[in-house]
Design a protein around this motif. Structure first.
Motif, short mmCIF file in Angstrom:
data_model
loop_
_atom_site.label_atom_id
_atom_site.label_comp_id
_atom_site.label_asym_id
_atom_site.label_seq_id
_atom_site.Cartn_x
_atom_site.Cartn_y
_atom_site.Cartn_z
N UNK A 139 0.80 -1.22 0.00
CA UNK A 139 0.00 0.00 0.00
C UNK A 139 0.83 1.26 0.00
N UNK A 140 0.20 2.34 0.48
CA UNK A 140 0.85 3.64 0.54
C UNK A 140 1.80 3.71 1.72
N UNK A 141 2.65 4.72 1.68
CA UNK A 141 3.62 4.97 2.75
C UNK A 141 3.33 6.34 3.32
N UNK A 142 3.19 6.41 4.64
CA UNK A 142 2.80 7.66 5.28
C UNK A 142 3.84 8.06 6.32
N UNK A 143 4.36 9.27 6.16
CA UNK A 143 5.26 9.86 7.15
C UNK A 143 4.44 10.80 8.02
N UNK A 144 4.26 10.42 9.29
CA UNK A 144 3.39 11.16 10.19
C UNK A 144 4.15 12.25 10.94
N UNK A 203 10.71 14.84 5.62
CA UNK A 203 10.54 15.31 4.24
C UNK A 203 11.56 14.75 3.26
N UNK A 204 12.84 14.81 3.61
CA UNK A 204 13.84 14.31 2.66
C UNK A 204 13.73 12.80 2.50
N UNK A 205 13.40 12.10 3.58
CA UNK A 205 13.25 10.65 3.50
C UNK A 205 12.06 10.28 2.63
N UNK A 206 10.97 11.01 2.74
CA UNK A 206 9.79 10.73 1.93
C UNK A 206 10.08 10.90 0.45
N UNK A 230 2.93 9.66 1.22
CA UNK A 230 2.32 10.84 1.83
C UNK A 230 3.21 11.30 2.97
N UNK A 231 3.36 12.60 3.10
CA UNK A 231 4.12 13.14 4.22
C UNK A 231 3.36 14.28 4.87
N UNK A 232 3.05 14.14 6.15
CA UNK A 232 2.36 15.20 6.90
C UNK A 232 3.41 15.89 7.77
N UNK A 233 3.69 17.15 7.45
CA UNK A 233 4.75 17.87 8.13
C UNK A 233 4.25 19.24 8.59
N UNK A 234 5.01 19.88 9.44
CA UNK A 234 4.63 21.18 9.97
C UNK A 234 5.26 22.32 9.19
N UNK A 235 4.60 23.49 9.21
CA UNK A 235 5.16 24.64 8.50
C UNK A 235 6.48 25.08 9.12
N UNK A 236 6.59 25.01 10.45
CA UNK A 236 7.85 25.35 11.09
C UNK A 236 8.96 24.37 10.74
N UNK A 237 8.59 23.12 10.51
CA UNK A 237 9.57 22.09 10.15
C UNK A 237 10.26 22.39 8.83
N UNK A 238 9.60 23.17 7.98
CA UNK A 238 10.18 23.46 6.68
C UNK A 238 11.36 24.41 6.77
N UNK A 239 11.66 24.93 7.97
CA UNK A 239 12.88 25.71 8.16
C UNK A 239 14.12 24.84 8.13
N UNK A 240 13.97 23.55 8.43
CA UNK A 240 15.12 22.66 8.46
C UNK A 240 15.69 22.51 7.04
#
Length: 887
Positions: A139-144, A203-206, A230-240
């Motif tokens: 199935x699908x792969x989900x990064x929580x 994010x990079x792993x996904x 699918x990757x569910x991430x935070x807006x602050x996390x995108x600073x990394x």
């Protein structure tokens, strides 16, 4: 956003009639020709304006509104009332789980506000999109999002996959049926697939996971078409930096099997992500600039009527001037405050809501809390072809927590709620618990006879089963005998060659094996030619999803650069983070795809554990299986490259990773035994471990390895040679330990000690100080904390007695000192502490005091201290204070 961008005739227009005619024309095209025709004409006008040199820079983002218009939405396919009710129950159970844990043990921590903001993001996926492994295949792969783990646990509890006891013991894993803090496959090996607890890793792993699915498909190893990441991430996390490091790769390789969902609750841990800006527009510019399809979900359905009545774009004008700090304040306040501080500030806005009550204004939701808006975005993402998609969903951090945390600066740290706050939460989401149950923070699960129970399980059945869920292993893959692919290394070779060259030759031989060969995944960041791998270009090809659309400059050579759709070599470019993420995807394929792969990632050893250690730790958490090859290793082997390229620490860091087996072989035969052993452990025996092997670029004859030494190589050391003194007293003895590049200096020092100084010498090749320490540590533990007598460790057996020991390596002293407390004899360690520098190998080894002369001097000090001064004078050694590590 300018007023022109909003479709408004600006004040001070020199010719309002002409402007109105242009705008009316566009309206007419849209009405009779449709959106596609309107966009085509705009693109043509923009191109023409560029040609005429009158094009001005346009904003890299669109208006602050939903990408998908209300009239473009598909009908919602689910039972909206039931899904909202189930989401409310999960919100309560997630909250109760964290609050209960912190009421009992205030030190445990946990997070409430993140899941409160992301609940709908998860549930739309769980009910309608996230496909599990089932009869149809993988199935699908989900990064929580890691801080939302309590919500994922809450759902699994409703599904009957986790017990009430497990929830009650959240973050209490020692001796209890507890749940880990964040997604950790090592701690919950049947549940979590991917570790995302370290921000930026997900994010990079996904991205590289989505790319590896294509790799398997193009190489005809596994059918992965139709599977989505699918990757569910935070807006602050995108600073990394890792979060955005591979965005262009995803677009360049057209990974339309990849969807990011960015939870834009506008808050980091301490406050706004962009208090003085608009993070959603910034992210749109970032992703669209990288080539992604961007879908914004900003406003809920309650706003649709307002936008429809707003003919003059007053809302968009106001939104364009606001910053996220204002949005956060408005989100924390009630309808009355929003009326006076937003709508009443402009006559047109005031008129738009003139018929709304303050309660209705308070109910104007953000798009990320609207199932219909999210479903439309998710569906559009799955239907989009040719590009990855990012969904920017605006939410409120702490949604539903009211004064206790909704859009508050302190929302992330909120782990305890008083009784009144709990009851208010219960009332807001209509949880069927009385006051006593709320006060006790009881969990709630609908009975099996309820519609909620039936719906929950029916939706997951339709999507193949339950998520997250991890497979532990796949069918084993046979590894050929060591003699078949490594005989050349075992036999030794008087011709001078490097261990790097020999190791590349080893896995090149593995590539030729019909069984395991197709499963080998060679990976380089950008130094294939440096590591002697150029022959693989033609032999197995470099993977490219489009093949090779050009004739390479070196087409006429034997080692020409060959890209191919079914290429086997992954040449990642200058990105160590990307290469290790690619390695992790391959190293966990046995679990993720049911297809075991054997990746060899070869790189400058300095750019491994030191540079991307967090990604390596995450791979360990994910139970990766594969080889990391630290080439050109050590502080003195790389010679002229200097400080930032010379590695003296990677083995120390590797020793801290529990399931990393790290080795520093000196000869090709040792490396061959380690590769064979590791491949069998991982591919045949399903061992959740990975191997780090350091090899050098120094050319020298390769010593043979006897059959009876293989087991000792794996354990960590074997007696390489014993030298009797040519003169002197027979009772003067010393043991010399060396590894990797410095073993040859140890051998040379042994000859000097025996022939010049009359000392008997045992020379030991230590392939792994960390493996020796691992075994000795366990023996010591058993002796300390069990009734049994302390078992003898392997290193204790090898180095029994009180014969002085001198150990020297190309690594800092802390590496050989891993075994210091487990040997009884006097133990002297030489290492390469300090900054590296450029020079010849001989000069560097003298400078770092690990060459043969310094080894001899150290041995004389240990065995014949009365002649130590003589040795220093003979070899011209006059160390000043500080040493190279303080220079």
């Amino acid at each position: 956003m300018s007023q022109q961008a909003a479709g408004v005739v600006p004040a001070g227009d020199e010719d309002e009639q002409e402007t109105r005619e242009w705008l009316d024309s566009l309206d007419s095209v849209l009405k009779y020709g449709g959106p596609a025709r309107a966009r085509f004409l705009l693109d043509q006008l923009e191109a023409h304006a560029r040609n005429l040199k009158i094009q001005r820079g346009a904003a890299p983002y669109s208006a602050y509104q939903n990408t998908i218009a209300a009239d473009e939405q598909h009908r919602y396919p689910g039972d909206l009332a039931l899904e909202q009710r189930l989401t409310s129950i999960m919100r309560w159970n997630a909250l109760a789980m964290v609050v209960r844990a912190n009421k009992s043990y205030g030190e445990l921590g946990g997070h409430i506000a993140s899941y409160a903001s992301a609940a709908e993001l998860f549930e739309v996926g769980f009910h309608h999109f996230f496909r599990a492994d089932g009869p149809h295949g993988k199935g699908d792969l989900v990064y929580f999002q890691p801080h939302s783990a309590p919500g994922v646990y809450a759902r699994a509890y409703l599904e009957g996959r986790l017990s009430e006891s497990a929830l009650a013991n959240y973050r209490q894993e020692v001796g209890k049926e507890g749940l880990c803090s964040y997604p950790h496959p090592w701690l919950m090996p049947d549940f979590w697939q991917f570790p995302t607890g370290s921000m930026g890793i997900g994010p990079i792993s996904a991205i590289y996971q989505a790319r590896f699915l294509r790799y398997l498909e193009h190489r005809k190893i596994s059918q992965t078409e139709g599977r989505r990441v699918w990757g569910v991430f935070g807006d602050g996390e995108m600073d990394e930096p890792e979060s955005i490091a591979a965005l262009s790769l995803a677009a360049r390789e057209k990974l339309d099997n990849l969807t990011f969902i960015i939870n834009c609750n506008l808050q980091r841990l301490d406050g706004p992500v962009r208090g003085n800006g608009q993070v959603i527009n910034e992210l749109e510019a970032l992703f669209s600039g990288a080539g992604w399809n961007v879908i914004k979900v900003i406003w809920g359905s309650e706003w649709d009527a307002l936008f429809a009545r707003d003919k003059n774009y007053a809302l968009l004008r106001r939104f364009s001037t606001m910053v996220d700090g204002e949005y956060q304040t408005l989100g924390a306040k009630d309808g009355e405050y929003n009326l006076s501080h937003f709508f009443d500030t402009d006559p047109e806005l005031k008129a738009l809501v003139s018929e709304l009550t303050t309660a209705e204004i308070d109910g104007l939701r953000r798009g990320g809390h609207d199932f219909k808006k999210l479903y439309a975005a998710y569906r559009a993402a799955t239907e989009h072809k040719g590009r990855p998609t990012v969904i920017l969903a605006k939410t409120k951090k702490g949604f539903g927590m009211g004064d206790a945390g909704e859009s508050r600066m302190t929302a992330h740290q909120q782990k305890k709620l008083d009784v009144e706050a709990l009851r208010a939460f219960r009332n807001r989401f209509s949880i069927p618990l009385d006051d006593d149950a709320v006060d006790e923070m009881r969990f709630y699960r609908p009975a099996e006879s309820t519609p909620e129970f039936a719906y929950l399980h029916a939706r997951r059945a339709a999507l193949g089963g339950y998520l997250p869920q991890r497979a532990r292993q796949a069918e084993p893959v046979a590894v050929p005998s060591l003699e078949r692919f490594g005989q050349f290394a075992l036999a030794g070779d008087e011709r001078e060659t490097s261990t790097t060259t020999c190791l590349v030759r080893l896995f090149t031989h593995l590539l030729k094996d019909k069984t395991i060969g197709p499963r080998v995944v060679p990976i380089v960041a950008d130094e294939a030619r440096t590591f002697g791998m150029a022959n693989l270009f033609r032999q197995i090809g470099i993977y490219s999803p489009v093949g090779q659309m050009y004739e390479p400059e070196d087409a006429g050579s034997m080692l020409f650069y060959k890209e191919a759709v079914d290429g086997q070599l992954l040449e990642e470019g200058i990105t160590e983070a990307g290469a290790i993420a690619s390695w992790t995807a391959a190293a966990t394929s046995y679990s993720v795809n049911g297809v075991p792969m054997l990746p060899f990632y070869i790189y400058y050893s300095m750019f491994g554990f030191q540079r991307v250690g967090d990604l390596i730790w995450a791979a360990a958490d994910q139970r990766a299986r594969g080889f990391l090859i630290g080439a050109t290793s050590g502080k003195t082997t790389l010679a002229g490259e200097g400080l930032q390229h010379q590695d003296g620490t990677s083995h120390v860091v590797a020793a801290t990773v529990p399931n990393c087996r790290a080795y520093d072989p000196a000869f090709a035969g040792e490396a061959a035994v380690i590769v064979h052993h590791g491949a069998r452990r991982m591919m045949e025996e399903h061992a959740d471990e990975f191997y780090y092997i350091t090899v050098g670029n120094e050319n020298y004859p390769q010593a043979p390895l006897a059959d009876d030494q293989h087991e000792a190589v794996i354990k960590g050391m074997y007696r390489f040679r014993e030298l009797s003194p040519t003169h002197g007293l027979a009772d003067k003895r010393v043991r010399l330990l060396g590894s990797g590049a410095i073993l040859r200096e140890v051998i040379a020092a042994g000859d000097v000690l025996a022939q010049v100084w009359g000392i008997g010498v045992e020379i030991w090749s230590v392939t792994s100080f960390s493996e020796l320490a691992r075994d000795a540590r366990e023996c010591e533990r058993l002796g300390l904390f069990s009734d049994a007598s302390t078992p003898q460790s392997y290193v204790g057996t090898c180095l029994a007695g009180d014969v002085p020991i001198v150990a020297a390596t190309d690594y800092v002293r802390a590496y050989p000192q891993l075994i210091a407390s487990y040997v009884r004899a006097p133990y002297t360690v030489l290492g390469t502490d300090g900054f590296g520098r450029s020079d010849t190998r001989a000069q560097l080894r003298g400078y770092f005091e690990v060459d043969r002369d310094h080894i001899v001097a150290a041995a004389i000090k240990a065995v014949m201290p009365e002649r130590h001064g003589e040795a220093l004078e003979r070899y011209g050694i006059a160390a000043g204070p500080g040493g190279p590590w303080e220079a």
